[in-house]
Design a protein around this motif. Structure first.
Motif, PDB file in Angstrom:
ATOM      1  N   ASP A   1       2.548  -8.961  -9.831  1.00  0.00           N
ATOM      2  CA  ASP A   1       2.947  -8.402  -8.534  1.00  0.00           C
ATOM      3  C   ASP A   1       4.352  -7.812  -8.593  1.00  0.00           C
ATOM      4  O   ASP A   1       4.625  -6.777  -7.984  1.00  0.00           O
TER       5      ASP A   1
ATOM      6  N   LYS B   1       5.687  -6.377 -11.185  1.00  0.00           N
ATOM      7  CA  LYS B   1       5.524  -5.085 -11.852  1.00  0.00           C
ATOM      8  C   LYS B   1       4.960  -4.044 -10.891  1.00  0.00           C
ATOM      9  O   LYS B   1       5.405  -2.892 -10.891  1.00  0.00           O
ATOM     10  N   ARG B   2       3.987  -4.450 -10.081  1.00  0.00           N
ATOM     11  CA  ARG B   2       3.397  -3.510  -9.110  1.00  0.00           C
ATOM     12  C   ARG B   2       4.450  -3.021  -8.125  1.00  0.00           C
ATOM     13  O   ARG B   2       4.535  -1.846  -7.812  1.00  0.00           O
TER      14      ARG B   2
ATOM     15  N   ARG C   1       7.045  -0.731  -9.907  1.00  0.00           N
ATOM     16  CA  ARG C   1       6.472   0.603 -10.182  1.00  0.00           C
ATOM     17  C   ARG C   1       6.429   1.440  -8.906  1.00  0.00           C
ATOM     18  O   ARG C   1       6.738   2.631  -8.925  1.00  0.00           O
ATOM     19  N   ALA C   2       6.038   0.800  -7.804  1.00  0.00           N
ATOM     20  CA  ALA C   2       5.980   1.520  -6.525  1.00  0.00           C
ATOM     21  C   ALA C   2       7.372   1.958  -6.084  1.00  0.00           C
ATOM     22  O   ALA C   2       7.559   3.076  -5.594  1.00  0.00           O
TER      23      ALA C   2
ATOM     24  N   ASP D   1      -7.626  -4.069  -7.230  1.00  0.00           N
ATOM     25  CA  ASP D   1      -7.358  -2.683  -6.846  1.00  0.00           C
ATOM     26  C   ASP D   1      -6.807  -2.572  -5.431  1.00  0.00           C
ATOM     27  O   ASP D   1      -5.876  -1.823  -5.171  1.00  0.00           O
TER      28      ASP D   1
ATOM     29  N   LYS E   1      -5.192  -4.810  -3.857  1.00  0.00           N
ATOM     30  CA  LYS E   1      -3.864  -5.420  -3.852  1.00  0.00           C
ATOM     31  C   LYS E   1      -2.803  -4.380  -4.223  1.00  0.00           C
ATOM     32  O   LYS E   1      -1.764  -4.285  -3.587  1.00  0.00           O
ATOM     33  N   GLU E   2      -3.093  -3.594  -5.255  1.00  0.00           N
ATOM     34  CA  GLU E   2      -2.139  -2.560  -5.673  1.00  0.00           C
ATOM     35  C   GLU E   2      -1.964  -1.510  -4.585  1.00  0.00           C
ATOM     36  O   GLU E   2      -0.844  -1.075  -4.308  1.00  0.00           O
TER      37      GLU E   2
ATOM     38  N   ASN F   1       1.567  -0.663  -2.650  1.00  0.00           N
ATOM     39  CA  ASN F   1       2.054   0.722  -2.534  1.00  0.00           C
ATOM     40  C   ASN F   1       2.286   1.098  -1.076  1.00  0.00           C
ATOM     41  O   ASN F   1       3.255   1.787  -0.751  1.00  0.00           O
TER      42      ASN F   1
END
Length: 178
Positions: free
Chosen positions: A55, A57-58, A61-62, A155, A157-158, A162
């Motif tokens: 999470d 990392k997600r 990245r966002a 999917d 979750k990402e 975002n």
């Protein structure tokens, strides 16, 4: 008949309100945000966040994507340090429904009421904070906050992460009303 037509619209509104992210921001009104052009992540602060590494990392990245979209460049000598932290809580919603003839929606006792039902649901509501810190002064200059229901699977979750980050970062740079 009119009630039947408005029921789908009402359900759509309720479902949409459950999925939305509420956002807020706060900032130092004495700071000029125009000189900030570069950023880096505040590693020591982010390491303390108690969520899974996936999470983190997600989220990062966002944030990278949003900062790049705003024209920022990632740097070893940044103007801004980006930090995050999170909160999570269980939310309990109780809805009471009564069908039939009676005094309304579940108050009092009436021998003509039938089919009364209570429905309790729990959801996990999360808060994501994104802090922007002046790297030279080591002072917090802007904080964005997003609050909404969390999703536990891959999917979706990402997508949800975002959505949180995009809506929070849409508030930066802050607009000062004079």
């Amino acid at each position: 008949m009119k009630t039947v037509k408005t029921l789908p619209v009402l359900l759509l509104f309720i479902l949409a309100s459950c999925s939305s992210v509420r956002v807020y921001n706060d900032f130092d009104k004495n700071v000029d945000f125009t000189p900030y052009k570069t950023y880096a992540f505040h590693k020591t602060g982010i390491d303390k966040v108690e969520i899974s590494d996936l999470d983190k990392k997600r989220i990062l990245r966002a944030i990278d994507k949003e900062m790049t979209t705003k024209g920022f460049i990632k740097s070893e000598t940044p103007d801004l340090l980006v930090n995050i932290f999170t909160k999570e809580k269980e939310r309990l919603d109780v809805n009471q429904f009564n069908m039939g003839w009676g005094y309304g929606w579940g108050w009092g006792w009436n021998p003509w009421m039938w089919g009364g039902q209570n429905i309790a649901t729990t959801t996990t509501e999360g808060t994501l904070f994104i802090d922007l810190i002046d790297a030279n002064k080591k002072e917090l200059v802007w904080q964005g906050e997003g609050i909404g229901n969390l999703i536990r699977n891959g999917d979706k979750k990402e997508e949800r992460i975002n959505e949180f980050v995009t809506k929070i970062m849409a508030q930066y740079p802050p607009t000062i009303n004079k």
